[in-house]
Design a protein around this motif. Sequence first.
Motif, PDB file in Angstrom:
ATOM      1  N   VAL A   1       0.848  -1.201   0.000  1.00  0.00           N
ATOM      2  CA  VAL A   1       0.000   0.000   0.000  1.00  0.00           C
ATOM      3  C   VAL A   1       0.879   1.246   0.000  1.00  0.00           C
ATOM      4  O   VAL A   1       1.730   1.411   0.887  1.00  0.00           O
ATOM      5  N   ALA A   2       0.684   2.115  -0.989  1.00  0.00           N
ATOM      6  CA  ALA A   2       1.436   3.373  -1.049  1.00  0.00           C
ATOM      7  C   ALA A   2       0.503   4.527  -0.701  1.00  0.00           C
ATOM      8  O   ALA A   2      -0.647   4.558  -1.150  1.00  0.00           O
ATOM      9  N   VAL A   3       1.007   5.458   0.100  1.00  0.00           N
ATOM     10  CA  VAL A   3       0.200   6.614   0.526  1.00  0.00           C
ATOM     11  C   VAL A   3       1.025   7.882   0.330  1.00  0.00           C
ATOM     12  O   VAL A   3       2.105   8.019   0.926  1.00  0.00           O
ATOM     13  N   THR A   4       0.535   8.809  -0.513  1.00  0.00           N
ATOM     14  CA  THR A   4       1.207  10.111  -0.601  1.00  0.00           C
ATOM     15  C   THR A   4       0.588  11.062   0.429  1.00  0.00           C
ATOM     16  O   THR A   4      -0.516  10.826   0.908  1.00  0.00           O
ATOM     17  N   GLY A   5       1.316  12.118   0.746  1.00  0.00           N
ATOM     18  CA  GLY A   5       0.823  13.024   1.789  1.00  0.00           C
ATOM     19  C   GLY A   5       0.881  12.350   3.147  1.00  0.00           C
ATOM     20  O   GLY A   5       0.073  12.623   4.042  1.00  0.00           O
TER      21      GLY A   5
ATOM     22  N   ALA B   1       4.344   7.554 -13.571  1.00  0.00           N
ATOM     23  CA  ALA B   1       5.090   6.610 -12.725  1.00  0.00           C
ATOM     24  C   ALA B   1       4.231   5.385 -12.399  1.00  0.00           C
ATOM     25  O   ALA B   1       4.697   4.238 -12.507  1.00  0.00           O
ATOM     26  N   LEU B   2       2.993   5.605 -12.064  1.00  0.00           N
ATOM     27  CA  LEU B   2       2.114   4.469 -11.715  1.00  0.00           C
ATOM     28  C   LEU B   2       1.930   3.532 -12.904  1.00  0.00           C
ATOM     29  O   LEU B   2       1.969   2.307 -12.760  1.00  0.00           O
ATOM     30  N   GLY B   3       1.725   4.120 -14.100  1.00  0.00           N
ATOM     31  CA  GLY B   3       1.549   3.304 -15.293  1.00  0.00           C
ATOM     32  C   GLY B   3       2.757   2.412 -15.527  1.00  0.00           C
ATOM     33  O   GLY B   3       2.632   1.277 -15.980  1.00  0.00           O
ATOM     34  N   GLU B   4       3.931   2.926 -15.188  1.00  0.00           N
ATOM     35  CA  GLU B   4       5.154   2.164 -15.447  1.00  0.00           C
ATOM     36  C   GLU B   4       5.443   1.115 -14.376  1.00  0.00           C
ATOM     37  O   GLU B   4       5.838   0.002 -14.691  1.00  0.00           O
ATOM     38  N   VAL B   5       5.243   1.478 -13.112  1.00  0.00           N
ATOM     39  CA  VAL B   5       5.734   0.565 -12.062  1.00  0.00           C
ATOM     40  C   VAL B   5       4.634  -0.159 -11.275  1.00  0.00           C
ATOM     41  O   VAL B   5       4.929  -1.060 -10.504  1.00  0.00           O
ATOM     42  N   ALA B   6       3.383   0.236 -11.499  1.00  0.00           N
ATOM     43  CA  ALA B   6       2.288  -0.430 -10.753  1.00  0.00           C
ATOM     44  C   ALA B   6       1.031  -0.498 -11.615  1.00  0.00           C
ATOM     45  O   ALA B   6      -0.029  -0.002 -11.219  1.00  0.00           O
ATOM     46  N   PRO B   7       1.123  -1.134 -12.807  1.00  0.00           N
ATOM     47  CA  PRO B   7      -0.008  -1.081 -13.748  1.00  0.00           C
ATOM     48  C   PRO B   7      -1.285  -1.751 -13.254  1.00  0.00           C
ATOM     49  O   PRO B   7      -2.352  -1.495 -13.791  1.00  0.00           O
ATOM     50  N   ASN B   8      -1.178  -2.596 -12.244  1.00  0.00           N
ATOM     51  CA  ASN B   8      -2.392  -3.254 -11.724  1.00  0.00           C
ATOM     52  C   ASN B   8      -2.914  -2.634 -10.437  1.00  0.00           C
ATOM     53  O   ASN B   8      -3.789  -3.204  -9.775  1.00  0.00           O
TER      54      ASN B   8
ATOM     55  N   VAL C   1       7.656  -0.918   6.624  1.00  0.00           N
ATOM     56  CA  VAL C   1       7.213   0.470   6.481  1.00  0.00           C
ATOM     57  C   VAL C   1       8.403   1.263   5.979  1.00  0.00           C
ATOM     58  O   VAL C   1       9.468   1.256   6.619  1.00  0.00           O
ATOM     59  N   THR C   2       8.244   1.921   4.815  1.00  0.00           N
ATOM     60  CA  THR C   2       9.361   2.673   4.257  1.00  0.00           C
ATOM     61  C   THR C   2       8.906   4.078   3.886  1.00  0.00           C
ATOM     62  O   THR C   2       7.730   4.309   3.611  1.00  0.00           O
ATOM     63  N   VAL C   3       9.851   5.009   3.890  1.00  0.00           N
ATOM     64  CA  VAL C   3       9.549   6.403   3.548  1.00  0.00           C
ATOM     65  C   VAL C   3      10.248   6.741   2.231  1.00  0.00           C
ATOM     66  O   VAL C   3      11.411   6.382   2.030  1.00  0.00           O
ATOM     67  N   HIS C   4       9.534   7.426   1.343  1.00  0.00           N
ATOM     68  CA  HIS C   4      10.082   7.746   0.016  1.00  0.00           C
ATOM     69  C   HIS C   4       9.787   9.190  -0.339  1.00  0.00           C
ATOM     70  O   HIS C   4       8.674   9.670  -0.123  1.00  0.00           O
ATOM     71  N   THR C   5      10.780   9.867  -0.936  1.00  0.00           N
ATOM     72  CA  THR C   5      10.507  11.189  -1.508  1.00  0.00           C
ATOM     73  C   THR C   5      10.416  11.081  -3.036  1.00  0.00           C
ATOM     74  O   THR C   5      10.008  12.034  -3.692  1.00  0.00           O
ATOM     75  N   ASP C   6      10.771   9.926  -3.572  1.00  0.00           N
ATOM     76  CA  ASP C   6      10.611   9.652  -4.999  1.00  0.00           C
ATOM     77  C   ASP C   6       9.359   8.783  -5.152  1.00  0.00           C
ATOM     78  O   ASP C   6       9.340   7.620  -4.746  1.00  0.00           O
ATOM     79  N   ALA C   7       8.290   9.388  -5.727  1.00  0.00           N
ATOM     80  CA  ALA C   7       7.007   8.677  -5.801  1.00  0.00           C
ATOM     81  C   ALA C   7       7.141   7.369  -6.586  1.00  0.00           C
ATOM     82  O   ALA C   7       6.579   6.345  -6.200  1.00  0.00           O
ATOM     83  N   ARG C   8       7.906   7.404  -7.663  1.00  0.00           N
ATOM     84  CA  ARG C   8       8.049   6.203  -8.503  1.00  0.00           C
ATOM     85  C   ARG C   8       8.582   5.029  -7.674  1.00  0.00           C
ATOM     86  O   ARG C   8       8.126   3.901  -7.791  1.00  0.00           O
ATOM     87  N   GLU C   9       9.551   5.343  -6.823  1.00  0.00           N
ATOM     88  CA  GLU C   9      10.144   4.305  -5.960  1.00  0.00           C
ATOM     89  C   GLU C   9       9.082   3.780  -4.975  1.00  0.00           C
ATOM     90  O   GLU C   9       8.931   2.579  -4.789  1.00  0.00           O
ATOM     91  N   GLY C  10       8.292   4.690  -4.420  1.00  0.00           N
ATOM     92  CA  GLY C  10       7.265   4.281  -3.459  1.00  0.00           C
ATOM     93  C   GLY C  10       6.125   3.502  -4.102  1.00  0.00           C
ATOM     94  O   GLY C  10       5.496   2.657  -3.460  1.00  0.00           O
ATOM     95  N   PHE C  11       5.866   3.772  -5.389  1.00  0.00           N
ATOM     96  CA  PHE C  11       4.757   3.099  -6.087  1.00  0.00           C
ATOM     97  C   PHE C  11       5.118   1.697  -6.573  1.00  0.00           C
ATOM     98  O   PHE C  11       4.225   0.943  -6.957  1.00  0.00           O
ATOM     99  N   GLN C  12       6.409   1.367  -6.618  1.00  0.00           N
ATOM    100  CA  GLN C  12       6.861   0.103  -7.218  1.00  0.00           C
ATOM    101  C   GLN C  12       6.038  -1.085  -6.691  1.00  0.00           C
ATOM    102  O   GLN C  12       5.973  -1.335  -5.495  1.00  0.00           O
ATOM    103  N   ASP C  13       5.374  -1.786  -7.622  1.00  0.00           N
ATOM    104  CA  ASP C  13       4.581  -2.988  -7.297  1.00  0.00           C
ATOM    105  C   ASP C  13       3.473  -2.741  -6.272  1.00  0.00           C
ATOM    106  O   ASP C  13       3.068  -3.679  -5.571  1.00  0.00           O
ATOM    107  N   ALA C  14       2.996  -1.513  -6.195  1.00  0.00           N
ATOM    108  CA  ALA C  14       1.907  -1.243  -5.239  1.00  0.00           C
ATOM    109  C   ALA C  14       0.623  -1.926  -5.714  1.00  0.00           C
ATOM    110  O   ALA C  14       0.316  -1.939  -6.906  1.00  0.00           O
ATOM    111  N   ASP C  15      -0.108  -2.505  -4.789  1.00  0.00           N
ATOM    112  CA  ASP C  15      -1.430  -3.072  -5.079  1.00  0.00           C
ATOM    113  C   ASP C  15      -2.504  -2.012  -4.913  1.00  0.00           C
ATOM    114  O   ASP C  15      -3.517  -2.017  -5.610  1.00  0.00           O
ATOM    115  N   VAL C  16      -2.279  -1.143  -3.952  1.00  0.00           N
ATOM    116  CA  VAL C  16      -3.277  -0.142  -3.571  1.00  0.00           C
ATOM    117  C   VAL C  16      -2.546   1.186  -3.358  1.00  0.00           C
ATOM    118  O   VAL C  16      -1.500   1.213  -2.719  1.00  0.00           O
TER     119      VAL C  16
END
Length: 334
Positions: free
Chosen positions: A15-19, A122-129, A75-90
């Motif tokens: 699960v990735a959460v921005t903000g 970024a989401l289209g590339e690293v978390a298409p599902n 639990v990880t913290v990211h300032t690069d959204a693409r890195e945080g989105f990698q393989d995200a389900d939700v």
Amino acid sequence: MVDNTSQNTSDALNVAVTGAAGQIAYSLLFRLAAGEISPGRKVNLRLIEIEPAKRAAEGVTMELKDAAFPLLGDVTVHTDAREGFQDADVVFLVGAKPRQKGQERADLLAANGAIFGPQGEALGEVAPNARVLVVGNPANTNAAILAAHAKGIAPNRITAMMRLDHNRALSQAADRLDVPVSALSGMVVWGNHSASQFPDATALRAAGEPVFEKLGTEWISEEFIPRVAKRGAEIIEVRGHSSAASAASAAIDHMRDWLLGTEGDEWVSVALPSDGSYGVPEGLVFGFPCRSVNGEWEIVQGLELGEEQKQRIARTQQELEEELAAVREAGFID
Ligand code: NAX
């Protein structure tokens, strides 16, 4: 219970959460860690923030760990959204640029276009599902920008949050009828998550019985609709801050129903890219009555709309068309 919702090989839900250091996330993250959208399943959380709020997000991570949730994985913290989105389900997109004093709506839309365009790519590339819920305002148009950039993600996997409006509408009607919210079904909030929205109680039932007449047309047009549509402003005035825990709760409701399915024939309000249903132009991210079937949102078809409903829907549609025209003009959508 449907469980076709993971794209990663382990059983854990990513699960990735921005903000992530903001006030909504401060409630949302703890409920996610408690397993509320994925009962019994391990949850990995990716907290995404901008650089100035990174340390605060690290503080939230410390608290998440201190709560010793049995289902919480990494639990990880990211300032690069693409890195945080990698393989995200939700993905919960909560972070957005707030409106500055005196700022024009077009400038606000443009400021957010600069966030949601790249996040979509970024989401289209690293978390298409991924299943994506946009919470950050202006949520519908931010989601439209995201959808235009998220190549490879199915349009009905990109949603914006109407569930807080839906829940507010249920609560107002339940108070009026003196019944529990759980007795109510058939509420819809159409259109934009803004004051132009149309909270529609025409098809509302309490314990299966129609209640529109009981609610009264005057109460509906004079109290119910304006109260629900302006509830956000009312909360700010009374609480001194914008809705946070109720927004997080609605985000949990939205994602839990998406993953696990809505009850029987019941529907909830979800904004997603229109497929032309109810005459709403394709591409607008519009609040519709939706059911979650086999892990996908489907727009409920065939509700008969009266003249007044059509007019109210047209009004909120027009606002969304203007928002979309503004982001097109600013070059965020072709
Ligand atoms: P906060 O200001 O408390 O938190 C927002 C966080 O987002 C901040 O920590 C900020 O650093 C971060 N952020 C900004 N840009 C970012 C980016 N590009 N990537 C990652 N993080 C970023 O706001 P909060 O009260 O949590 O509200 C968040 C958003 O939800 C706002 O846009 C707000 O308007 C919207 N809301 C939407 C609702 C809905 O029903 N759709 C209802 C509640 C809320 O008003």
